[in-house]
Design a protein around this motif. Sequence first.
Motif, PDB file in Angstrom:
ATOM      1  N   ARG A 102      30.280  25.377  66.830  1.00  7.60           N
ATOM      2  CA  ARG A 102      29.943  25.742  65.442  1.00  7.60           C
ATOM      3  C   ARG A 102      30.834  26.907  65.034  1.00  7.60           C
ATOM      4  O   ARG A 102      31.416  27.587  65.873  1.00  7.60           O
ATOM      5  N   GLU A 103      30.905  27.123  63.733  1.00  6.90           N
ATOM      6  CA  GLU A 103      31.702  28.236  63.218  1.00  6.90           C
ATOM      7  C   GLU A 103      30.989  29.556  63.531  1.00  6.90           C
ATOM      8  O   GLU A 103      29.764  29.648  63.422  1.00  6.90           O
ATOM      9  N   GLU A 124      28.561  31.104  60.884  1.00  2.11           N
ATOM     10  CA  GLU A 124      27.251  30.441  60.835  1.00  2.11           C
ATOM     11  C   GLU A 124      26.326  31.007  61.913  1.00  2.11           C
ATOM     12  O   GLU A 124      25.160  31.313  61.646  1.00  2.11           O
TER      13      GLU A 124
END
Length: 181
Positions: free
Chosen positions: A165-166, A169
């Motif tokens: 995931r980024e 985030e």
Amino acid sequence: MSLLEPGSTDFNKLKDLTTILISPFDIFGYELYRYTFEERCVEVPELRLDDGARRIFINTKGKNPEGFTEEFLELMEYINHTTDEAAEKVKSEKIKKIHDRVRTVKGSEKVGVKLMQKWEELAYAREEGELEGEKKGELVLLVSLVCRKIKRGLTPETIADQLERELPEIKRICDRRYCRL
């Protein structure tokens, strides 16, 4: 509360409420035309609320005609077979009027278009609701995973890498205090 006058606190003024659901199949499997439910305490069955609330489930395919009027039985048959032929067989003028109205609605292009538009709107709304629910479910799962990893001492950078995931985030989840760092 919406059934009382504004400001009224006397619940004895509530009117009895009966909810009726008509179903073309037997929900409970006892082959009855009617199932009536009134509020009872599960733990103390003889304890009743007596609040005037009642739910009635009508099964159009019941097999216990005794105690029901001929008109009721004709209506059940008509609901099961809403055709001109079925309507011709009934004696009840009320059911014949219902059938006339059904034919008018079915035969009206304007009404048909409105019904199709409404059906389409509901289908889109249901689809949007399902997608929104999936997104919320995914977010809850993500937050849960991030929190467990934070509690194990992992950094947001490591978690972002592991979950693919980024980083922003993952940091937002940490910053919003979903998880206590």
